[in-house]
Every structure is written in C-alpha cells, then in structure tokens.
Design a protein around this motif. Structure first.
Motif, PDB file in Angstrom:
ATOM      1  N   ALA A  52       0.856  -1.184   0.000  1.00 41.62           N
ATOM      2  CA  ALA A  52       0.000   0.000   0.000  1.00 41.62           C
ATOM      3  C   ALA A  52       0.893   1.235   0.000  1.00 41.62           C
ATOM      4  N   SER A  53       0.591   2.188  -0.862  1.00 43.86           N
ATOM      5  CA  SER A  53       1.381   3.419  -0.942  1.00 43.86           C
ATOM      6  C   SER A  53       0.443   4.616  -1.005  1.00 43.86           C
ATOM      7  N   MET A  54       0.709   5.590  -0.161  1.00 45.74           N
ATOM      8  CA  MET A  54      -0.104   6.804  -0.173  1.00 45.74           C
ATOM      9  C   MET A  54       0.300   7.688  -1.342  1.00 45.74           C
ATOM     10  N   LEU A  55      -0.693   8.191  -2.058  1.00 41.46           N
ATOM     11  CA  LEU A  55      -0.470   9.088  -3.187  1.00 41.46           C
ATOM     12  C   LEU A  55      -0.766  10.527  -2.801  1.00 41.46           C
ATOM     13  N   ILE A  56      -1.949  10.750  -2.236  1.00 42.46           N
ATOM     14  CA  ILE A  56      -2.392  12.099  -1.850  1.00 42.46           C
ATOM     15  C   ILE A  56      -3.187  11.996  -0.557  1.00 42.46           C
ATOM     16  N   GLY A  57      -3.020  12.970   0.337  1.00 42.02           N
ATOM     17  CA  GLY A  57      -3.853  13.044   1.529  1.00 42.02           C
ATOM     18  C   GLY A  57      -3.280  12.300   2.722  1.00 42.02           C
ATOM     19  N   LYS A  58      -4.148  12.007   3.669  1.00 41.39           N
ATOM     20  CA  LYS A  58      -3.729  11.406   4.941  1.00 41.39           C
ATOM     21  C   LYS A  58      -4.740  10.368   5.383  1.00 41.39           C
ATOM     22  N   LYS A  59      -4.215   9.234   5.836  1.00 47.06           N
ATOM     23  CA  LYS A  59      -5.024   8.204   6.486  1.00 47.06           C
ATOM     24  C   LYS A  59      -4.487   7.980   7.892  1.00 47.06           C
ATOM     25  N   VAL A  60      -5.355   7.500   8.766  1.00 43.96           N
ATOM     26  CA  VAL A  60      -4.909   6.992  10.066  1.00 43.96           C
ATOM     27  C   VAL A  60      -5.159   5.490  10.038  1.00 43.96           C
ATOM     28  N   MET A  61      -4.081   4.716  10.192  1.00 42.32           N
ATOM     29  CA  MET A  61      -4.165   3.272  10.077  1.00 42.32           C
ATOM     30  C   MET A  61      -4.211   2.614  11.452  1.00 42.32           C
ATOM     31  N   HIS A  62      -5.098   1.630  11.586  1.00 40.67           N
ATOM     32  CA  HIS A  62      -5.195   0.828  12.809  1.00 40.67           C
ATOM     33  C   HIS A  62      -4.978  -0.628  12.390  1.00 40.67           C
ATOM     34  N   LEU A  63      -3.849  -1.194  12.801  1.00 41.71           N
ATOM     35  CA  LEU A  63      -3.497  -2.556  12.413  1.00 41.71           C
ATOM     36  C   LEU A  63      -3.200  -3.394  13.650  1.00 41.71           C
ATOM     37  N   ARG A  64      -3.233  -4.708  13.490  1.00 42.40           N
ATOM     38  CA  ARG A  64      -2.944  -5.600  14.615  1.00 42.40           C
ATOM     39  C   ARG A  64      -1.502  -5.409  15.076  1.00 42.40           C
ATOM     40  N   ASP A  65      -1.312  -5.552  16.364  1.00 42.78           N
ATOM     41  CA  ASP A  65       0.034  -5.529  16.960  1.00 42.78           C
ATOM     42  C   ASP A  65       0.826  -4.272  16.611  1.00 42.78           C
TER      43      ASP A  65
END
Length: 302
Positions: A52-65
């Motif tokens: 996964a690669s960010m192109l534009i903008g912002k995400k907040v990621m919630h992943l295991r561990d």
C-alpha cells in the motif's frame, strides 16, 4: 507521486468513500482507492500480500500488533495476506481527496523471486530470505518511488506486453523491499545480534563512529571478510553500498543537528564525519532537495 492522465479518463467515480479502480494482470492486481469525504473505521482486506502506498492526503491506520499511525504521501506499507486494515480519513473532502495505491502480488510471484534471491544472493549468516509476516511501514527511497511510479503507468497502459514489463518491475520491487527491511532490522537490533552477525556488528560500529573516518577496507576487516566479499555481501543484503549507507546515516545526523540555528554548518559537517563542505552540500541537497543553509534557516525564530 502522480497518477497517469489515462487513469482519470477511464475511472468511474461511483462512491465518495474508497471508490475503487482496479487493474488485474497475471501476477498482480493494482487498486487505486479514492475518498472524498471524512470517514472513520473503513475496513479493507486482501487475500494476498499487499503493497500500500499513499499518493495524496492522509489516512490513520489501525493494524494488529501496531499502534495507530498516520499514513502519508511518500510512505508505503507491506501487509501480509488477510491482514485487516481499519482506516480513518480525517481530512478527506471533494477538493482534496485521499488517494492510495494497493498492489496485491501473488504468492507464486513472491516465492519465485525469493527462491531466486536464496539461490544467487544467499545471506552471509546462513538464514534465508523470506517475506515478512508482519506489517512493515517505511518511507519510500528514490528507487522504490521510481518503481511504484513506473508501475502506475504500466498498469494503466494498453500495451500487449505489459504483463512482462510489470513482472520485471515486480521482481525489482520485491528485492528492494526485502533488502530495505533487512537494513531496517539490522539498524534497530544491531546491538542485540551483533555478537553472531557480522553485518550487524559493522552497522553498530558505523553508528558509533560516524564522526570518524570510515573506509570499506577497515569495515571489511571488522567483518572478517575480504574487501570485495564484504562490499558484495553488504550491497546484496542491505541494498546499498557501504559508503552510501555511511553517507545516508551522516546526513540523518546532520539533519538533526541543523535544527539548532545557532550551530555553525562547518561544525556540523565535521561532527558528522564529512571532510569538506562541498561534498557535504552535494549529498545533503541530493537527499533533502535544499542546501544545508536553507534547511537550517527554517528553524530560525523570527
């Protein structure tokens, strides 16, 4: 990172949250997700390993561990098969949508590349190359950036041979990611594993002696290898030459020191192990895209 014009001409914008445009080839599929509204707890999952690669903008990621983190342009994330992503979009809107690339790569392709790596570039400590079974979040270097940009073009191109083109790029991408991950592991765990791993020992030695002259000849002796074998092993496992690695670490050190506007640049480059200003300036500008003086000026209080 830019999407080709062809993408915008052909994609259909049907949803305001995670609108998906997909391209499928023999060994990989590329999905571009666009979000035009603020949203929370959007779930996404793939049954194959994913870049996964960010192109534009912002995400907040919630992943295991893993603690929640901001996912920003210029960054990538490797996810194992069936990893569940929970995603927030705190800033997305119609004028400034969030765009992200997700590339699912077949296990068959990944295993083929890893088998090749173990055959032609085996690790010096006898362990094997394997795909990480954990989430690996990193900042794209110039080589990774270039490959992803090229893949964006190839997937959207109408060319009869694009499967072959993409296959070659995927091989390079997998190799560079695994080398980068190995480099990161050595840097983070050098002190723990340096007693039984010669490259980790050298990495730890470099980190403790950046201010001193460092040569491939001296480092190869530390690793108990010939100079040519050390250079080849270092480059194959970490993806960079010893000198490039040393310079990169010295530039990182200089970046931190330049945040103090009262420090003299001459003091800083000497403290980081550079012998002359012009070489330091050239390397700094190549990596940061501004001169050391311009970078330091950002921290002057007006």
């Amino acid at each position: 990172m830019h999407l080709p014009d062809k993408f915008f001409k052909e994609r259909k914008l049907e949803y305001l949250v995670e609108n998906q445009t997909s391209y499928t080839l023999n060994n990989a599929s590329m999905h571009v997700f666009e979000t035009h509204l603020q949203a929370e707890k959007v779930f996404l999952q793939f049954d194959q390993p994913v870049l996964a690669s960010m192109l534009i903008g912002k995400k907040v990621m919630h992943l295991r561990d893993k603690k929640s983190f901001n996912f920003l342009p210029g960054e990538s994330l490797i996810l194992p098969s069936n990893e569940v992503m929970c995603i927030d979009f705190p800033e997305a809107n119609e004028e400034n949508p969030t765009r992200c690339l997700a590339m699912a790569i077949s296990d068959e392709k990944i295993n083929k590349v890893i088998n090749l790596m173990n055959e032609v570039m085996p690790k010096h400590d006898g362990t094997e190359w394997v795909l990480m079974d954990y989430n690996y979040h990193f900042t794209n270097d110039a080589s990774i950036y270039g490959i992803i940009q090229r893949l964006l073009y190839l997937f959207t191109e109408n060319h009869p041979s694009k499967d072959y083109f993409v296959d070659n790029m995927l091989q390079e991408l997998i190799i560079r990611i695994l080398q980068g991950n190995t480099r990161e592991k050595y840097m983070q765990n050098a002190s723990k594993i340096s007693s039984n791993n010669r490259l980790a020992y050298v990495i730890e030695f470099i980190s403790q002696h950046l201010h001193e002259p460092l040569s491939v000849s001296d480092l190869s002796k530390k690793a108990c290898m010939s100079e040519s074998h050390f250079h080849k092993t270092f480059k194959e496992e970490l993806g960079v030459t010893p000198i490039d690695y040393i310079n990169s670490e010295r530039i990182k050190m200089a970046i931190n020191l330049l945040k103090d506007p009262d420090r003299k640049i001459k003091e800083i480059y000497l403290e980081c192990g550079f012998e002359n200003r012009s070489y330091f300036n050239r390397l700094f500008k190549r990596k940061i895209h501004v001169s050391p003086g311009e970078y330091q000026s950002k921290f002057i209080k007006h």
